[in-house]
Design a protein around this motif. Sequence first.
Motif, short mmCIF file in Angstrom:
data_model
loop_
_atom_site.label_atom_id
_atom_site.label_comp_id
_atom_site.label_asym_id
_atom_site.label_seq_id
_atom_site.Cartn_x
_atom_site.Cartn_y
_atom_site.Cartn_z
N ALA A 75 3.89 83.06 91.46
CA ALA A 75 4.75 83.65 92.48
C ALA A 75 3.96 84.56 93.42
O ALA A 75 4.18 84.57 94.64
N ILE A 76 3.02 85.31 92.85
CA ILE A 76 2.19 86.20 93.68
C ILE A 76 1.28 85.37 94.58
O ILE A 76 1.18 85.61 95.79
N ASP A 77 0.61 84.38 94.00
CA ASP A 77 -0.31 83.55 94.78
C ASP A 77 0.41 82.77 95.87
O ASP A 77 -0.14 82.52 96.95
N GLY A 78 1.65 82.38 95.59
CA GLY A 78 2.40 81.57 96.54
C GLY A 78 3.10 82.37 97.61
O GLY A 78 3.70 81.79 98.53
N HIS A 79 3.02 83.69 97.53
CA HIS A 79 3.71 84.54 98.50
C HIS A 79 2.83 84.72 99.73
O HIS A 79 1.71 85.21 99.65
N THR A 80 3.34 84.33 100.88
CA THR A 80 2.55 84.39 102.12
C THR A 80 3.19 85.25 103.19
O THR A 80 2.64 85.39 104.27
N LYS A 81 4.35 85.84 102.90
CA LYS A 81 5.04 86.65 103.90
C LYS A 81 4.86 88.13 103.60
O LYS A 81 4.25 88.52 102.62
N ASP A 82 5.43 88.96 104.46
CA ASP A 82 5.31 90.41 104.30
C ASP A 82 6.38 91.00 103.39
O ASP A 82 6.27 92.14 102.96
N GLY A 83 7.43 90.24 103.10
CA GLY A 83 8.55 90.77 102.33
C GLY A 83 8.29 90.78 100.84
O GLY A 83 7.16 90.68 100.36
N ALA A 84 9.37 90.88 100.10
CA ALA A 84 9.30 90.98 98.64
C ALA A 84 8.86 89.66 98.01
O ALA A 84 9.19 88.57 98.51
N TRP B 155 7.77 97.21 97.97
CA TRP B 155 6.53 97.98 97.99
C TRP B 155 5.49 97.44 97.01
O TRP B 155 4.30 97.73 97.15
N CYS B 156 5.95 96.64 96.04
CA CYS B 156 5.03 96.08 95.04
C CYS B 156 4.14 94.99 95.62
O CYS B 156 3.08 94.69 95.04
N THR B 157 4.54 94.37 96.73
CA THR B 157 3.86 93.18 97.22
C THR B 157 2.36 93.39 97.41
O THR B 157 1.54 92.64 96.88
N ALA B 158 1.98 94.41 98.16
CA ALA B 158 0.56 94.63 98.44
C ALA B 158 -0.22 94.91 97.16
O ALA B 158 -1.35 94.43 96.98
#
Length: 237
Positions: free
Chosen positions: A179-188, A199-202
């Motif tokens: 899920a982390i690797d596949g996340h390409t947007k700025d949101g959650a 806020w956890c994304t970065a």
Amino acid sequence: MDLCKWCHAAEPAIPSSMLHPKMQYGSWCTRCAAEYIDWPLQKRTYPAGVIPYCTAEETGTSMLLFGRGRGHWCHPCGKNEDYDADAIMVACRQGAETTGHALGTPKQLRELFEAGKVFQPGRWGAYALDLGVLSAQERQTILDKHKKHLSEGLGQAVRPCEAEMSELRWFEAAQILDAIDGHTKDGAITMGQVSFRRWCTAFYKLMSKDQRFRQLCLKHPVALSPLSADDAELVEG
């Protein structure tokens, strides 16, 4: 009788405010008070927490524990207080409190640090905490303790920080990494119906680049050792 806020022994003797003027609630037993006084002070502290993980006995799969609060998911964590000696104290205190002490007392979490059962993926304020090999029943027991402590407390009223997470859940580590690797947007970061705090994304992106964390998620054996001198310097810096 109140419990010692650090080890939960039923023998508190020293009011928290005697140890630090801004520590306004609870008491400490004499042993834990001495531990607090002797704890080396860090120049600055910061928000911190733990990412508990285990190996599922039945499959060998790595599992990560997260909690849900205010509709979103996150690892057990929280802000630093003026009376926290260092980031590890913040992580132990918040890791215990935000899970309703389902993982144990702050003292028990510190013992895992002292035993070298932690590493710091991405070198931010979260420590991956090794709970060892756990059966399905043992993992469920942690979830059940959390529910029980939310409803009944630990011999005293539940404090707001102990009720911050309304649910704990185990996730397969490989799915979290995907899920982390596949996340390409700025949101959650999302995983099906599960949405992590924005806020956890970065920070989770940073964590996912850590080789030891990736090995853990991909089920390769990871030999952990106590924090090295370099690690300790980074934590203190």
